[in-house]
Design a protein around this motif. Sequence first.
Motif, PDB file in Angstrom:
ATOM      1  N   TYR B 308     -94.015 -92.243 -25.761  1.00 21.14           N
ATOM      2  CA  TYR B 308     -93.832 -90.866 -25.231  1.00 21.14           C
ATOM      3  C   TYR B 308     -93.792 -90.111 -26.560  1.00 21.14           C
ATOM      4  CZ  TYR B 308     -90.635 -86.908 -24.027  1.00 21.14           C
ATOM      5  OH  TYR B 308     -90.399 -85.644 -23.780  1.00 21.14           O
ATOM      6  N   GLU B 309     -93.168 -90.512 -27.718  1.00 27.07           N
ATOM      7  CA  GLU B 309     -93.606 -89.573 -28.701  1.00 27.07           C
ATOM      8  C   GLU B 309     -94.977 -89.261 -29.202  1.00 27.07           C
ATOM      9  OE1 GLU B 309     -91.489 -87.628 -30.322  1.00 27.07           O
ATOM     10  OE2 GLU B 309     -89.455 -88.258 -28.738  1.00 27.07           O
ATOM     11  N   ARG B 312     -96.292 -86.666 -26.769  1.00 25.76           N
ATOM     12  CA  ARG B 312     -95.762 -85.385 -27.110  1.00 25.76           C
ATOM     13  C   ARG B 312     -96.699 -84.799 -28.348  1.00 25.76           C
ATOM     14  NH1 ARG B 312     -91.184 -82.208 -27.136  1.00 25.76           N
ATOM     15  NH2 ARG B 312     -89.767 -84.191 -26.601  1.00 25.76           N
ATOM     16  N   ASP B 313     -96.923 -85.829 -29.359  1.00 26.26           N
ATOM     17  CA  ASP B 313     -97.756 -85.229 -30.601  1.00 26.26           C
ATOM     18  C   ASP B 313     -99.113 -84.728 -29.943  1.00 26.26           C
ATOM     19  OD1 ASP B 313     -95.648 -85.709 -32.251  1.00 26.26           O
ATOM     20  OD2 ASP B 313     -96.506 -87.264 -33.148  1.00 26.26           O
ATOM     21  N   GLU B 316     -99.145 -81.511 -27.870  1.00 26.28           N
ATOM     22  CA  GLU B 316     -98.975 -80.307 -28.869  1.00 26.28           C
ATOM     23  C   GLU B 316    -100.127 -79.959 -29.822  1.00 26.28           C
ATOM     24  OE1 GLU B 316     -95.277 -81.216 -31.233  1.00 26.28           O
ATOM     25  OE2 GLU B 316     -94.106 -80.310 -29.468  1.00 26.28           O
ATOM     26  N   PRO B 329     -91.154 -80.772 -20.763  1.00 28.04           N
ATOM     27  CA  PRO B 329     -90.925 -82.287 -20.698  1.00 28.04           C
ATOM     28  C   PRO B 329     -90.394 -82.471 -19.370  1.00 28.04           C
ATOM     29  CG  PRO B 329     -89.836 -81.399 -22.720  1.00 28.04           C
ATOM     30  CD  PRO B 329     -90.487 -80.034 -21.858  1.00 28.04           C
ATOM     31  N   PHE B 339     -94.326 -85.402 -19.329  1.00 26.51           N
ATOM     32  CA  PHE B 339     -94.478 -83.782 -19.291  1.00 26.51           C
ATOM     33  C   PHE B 339     -95.295 -83.393 -17.999  1.00 26.51           C
ATOM     34  CE2 PHE B 339     -94.769 -85.379 -23.473  1.00 26.51           C
ATOM     35  CZ  PHE B 339     -93.676 -84.370 -24.147  1.00 26.51           C
ATOM     36  N   CYS B 341     -97.380 -80.735 -16.732  1.00 24.07           N
ATOM     37  CA  CYS B 341     -98.542 -79.855 -17.261  1.00 24.07           C
ATOM     38  C   CYS B 341     -99.085 -78.990 -16.358  1.00 24.07           C
ATOM     39  CB  CYS B 341     -99.425 -80.894 -18.125  1.00 24.07           C
ATOM     40  SG  CYS B 341     -98.878 -81.695 -19.190  1.00 24.07           S
TER      41      CYS B 341
END
Lengths: 371, 598
Positions: B308-309, B312-313, B316, B329, B339, B341
Amino acid sequence: MNSPVAIYVHVPFCPSKCGYCDFNSYALAGDIVGRTVEAMLAEIRRSPWRGRPAKTIFFGGGTPTFLDADCLTALLDAVVEAHPPIEGAEITSEANPGTVDQEKFRAMTRAGFNRISLGAQSFVPEDLLRLGRVHGAADVGHAVRAAREAGFANLNLDLMFGLPGQSSRAWRQNLDLALSLKPEHLSLYCLTIEPDTRFARLDRRGMLDLPDEDAQVEFYDLAVACTGNAGYEAYEISNFAKPGYECRHNLCYWRGEEYLAYGPGAVGCFAEPAGLRTRYTNQKHPERYCEAIESAGDLWCASESLDEGVLRTERIMLGLRLREGIDHLPSLDPHALASLRSRGWLEPEGARLRLTPAGRHFCTEVAAALI
Amino acid sequence: MPQSHIRNFCIIAHIDHGKSTLADRIIERCGAIRGTAQEQMLDTMDIERERGITIKMTAVRLAYTARDGNTYEFNLIDTPGHVDFTYEVSRSLYACEGALLVVDASQGVEAQTIANASMAMNQNLEIVPVINKIDLPHADVIRAREEIENAVAIDASEAVLCSAKTGEGIDDILEAVVHRIPPPKGDPKAPLRALIFDSHFDTYQGAVAYVRVVDGSVKPGDKIKMMATGSTFEVDTVGVFRPALEKAQHLKTGEVGFLTAAMKTIGDAAVGDTVTSAAHPAEEPLPGYRKAKPMVFCGLYPSDSDSYEDLRDAIEKLRLNDASLDFEPETSVALGFGFRCGFLGLLHMEIARERLEREFGLDLILTAPSVDYLVHRTNGEIEHCSNPSDMPPPNESAFIEEPIVDSTIMVPNEYVGTVMNLCQERRGTYVRTEYPTQNRVILHYVLPLAEILLDFFDRLKSSTRGYASFDYELAGYQRSDLVKVDILLNGDPVDALCFIVNKQFSYQRARAMVEQLRKVVPRQQYEVRIQAAIGAKVIAADTVKPYRKNVIAKCYGGDVTRKRKLLEKQKEGKKRMKQIGSVELPQEAFLSVLRVAE
């Protein structure tokens, strides 16, 4: 290490290949047969484990009785010379009812075999045809009688259920016929469709008419009930024996003991220092195997080192198959244990854990939860 | 360079009519890159080259010495070739005085030719028709001319004939640019006004704004202000595209180039915004700015919840270069953390997914794409809803509106019936028919956006043997009889699988979903009831019977390794199972169902 060990000898030949079979067996004839036997004799004579006594000896296949009595005798002599059997050692050969007669059985008992395992599979002619077996329904009875007369006091019959088109009644009849021959041991297997077999191709095309899961469960329960009534104990998922006649060789596998193996495609597993194990597979095709022996090439086509974690997994997977079950290891997940017990699949038996009759249908599921 | 010697132009065309190849020829002819090996140099992303379309446009400054002996400064601005990026196209057109309208001589005018040409005409660009691919054996210049005149309504008698492939006619095009496209107007003495028509993000310099200076000029050190966002910056560098970025001393009226000003996010250099002087701001911004608005929404989840992290990165980072990507999120009972989107369209969504998977090494699950609905609640409130699982229950909504598009479909005569059937099937409303030539027809339909999200384009292409071309633009909202279909496993709703559908198709879609699930839900210890329901009413149902056994018949010395590996695999698969209430679903089951939904 000089402790007694199980010895397996693989004879990779069959008169013809059965539709369901994915074993390392070949319908070959001619020079390659004699050449392979010579190579096997050489392998046994040069064995790095020479001198370790044999706890059990098992000739499997393929069809060991595809070989003539002289070859079988020569092979067993070589094994016995390399691995002197302990007192009362179990020495088994598998046999196809269509490839034996009293003379061959006599030669085999003379050579030292004391247990015979007959691949009966079914007593229904249509079943045998469909499976691709070379023997007829009547051959099984003849073979049993011949074996008895030759002196085999320990006899197993292999039977399969869940065959294409098989009814509950037909299976019941098969069981009754098998029991009427009074074998000491019965192996009763549910037909499994293995990939890359003729049956797998037929099944994909929907041409096998296999009994569904519900029927398979019913057939199995029927087998447990009938053999139980006749005085056999279901000491392993698919194996049933009169008291004292459990197959000691196969118990070595299920108990996670060592086993040494000779012949094309044979799989052995031996102890290394520090508690590790090595499992190896010989070259599978007779040609490759012979070449490896003759030119002192690479005899193994695969090997793996088994560490503590893998051995634990195997102990659980194999031990659960046995009525005696597995040790109640402290490393077992208590949540998984509680859940399996609440489902009624697992029960304690002293310091051990074993599957309940209901749990036997879910042996893989239980193993997956515990590893 | 005097302002009178500047020509700012773009190339517009239907997909595959040779826009990028023509751009390459022009760049080569003007010597910007000698002996170039890489084809289609304006398309910088791998995905663009693979798909043969331009997503991220760029610009290039060229020097052309014309037959009159003068040297002219050309700024060729590339435009995205897909309907998802219409807004970017319109901004890049605004940076130009003229456009080369490229038409494939063997294909003739297509739907996007018309859409792009009318957009260029609305912005008063001088349009130079170019008939390309005249080297092809089935090129039909006369028909192409006729179609340009009838369908696009511009004079095609002076259309330039060329083959971008062989280079024939390229000089004629360049001369036409000099003589037919006017120089930029603009007032050099007025306060700075520069249009941002594109941008990208650079790790060291921050956002790089691609600008067309309309009035005034700009140089490093200038204090600038973004008129839409109101933020101010100090210019670090200005420069031009050759096509690599090359620093310059200043950008003057009529010129096209870039500027950097330590802008931390791509949003600071918003496409369509006007750059002006902070000290002497212009009174009026240049017209037409609007925020890119996502049209298509979906849930993006890592297939391995541990990443998940990483996701996210990655999102971004992707957003640094793609201001139109919206995300927030979202948590799904079935899929865990992910997410929601928003994308400009399906292609944009596909590209984002591919870039996330390819450039960031992620393995993703996408929920079925959804549009943005307007829910009119019974209490009078109106709210947007782009996630089917957020849709209020039927008794709380008075009615629902869905986005619709005006679509243009261009098709040979013989397929008119087929296409009309397809449009009917997709709840289209017929508007009108045009006949630009004897054997080609333009159909205008109003279609719900949700209907073209599915496989509309594929169906259109396959039912017309690839002859139909299609273009659309948003046309607001329309009240529609929509329902939310919940999917339940043993009574527990699976949020990731619910969908919104027009009531008349609800049974059909529900049935298909339930059947697909029955095929992929593995037999479990308990019976599994699969239901599709609207509110409390079940409209389709099926069951998966419990399994009765899971045991290996035989296991001897030679089988142990293989059986152990199977067991380990089963254990591993179990870990990756998604637990929905009492039901365990393998990841693959989700994927296959979501694929069907797509």
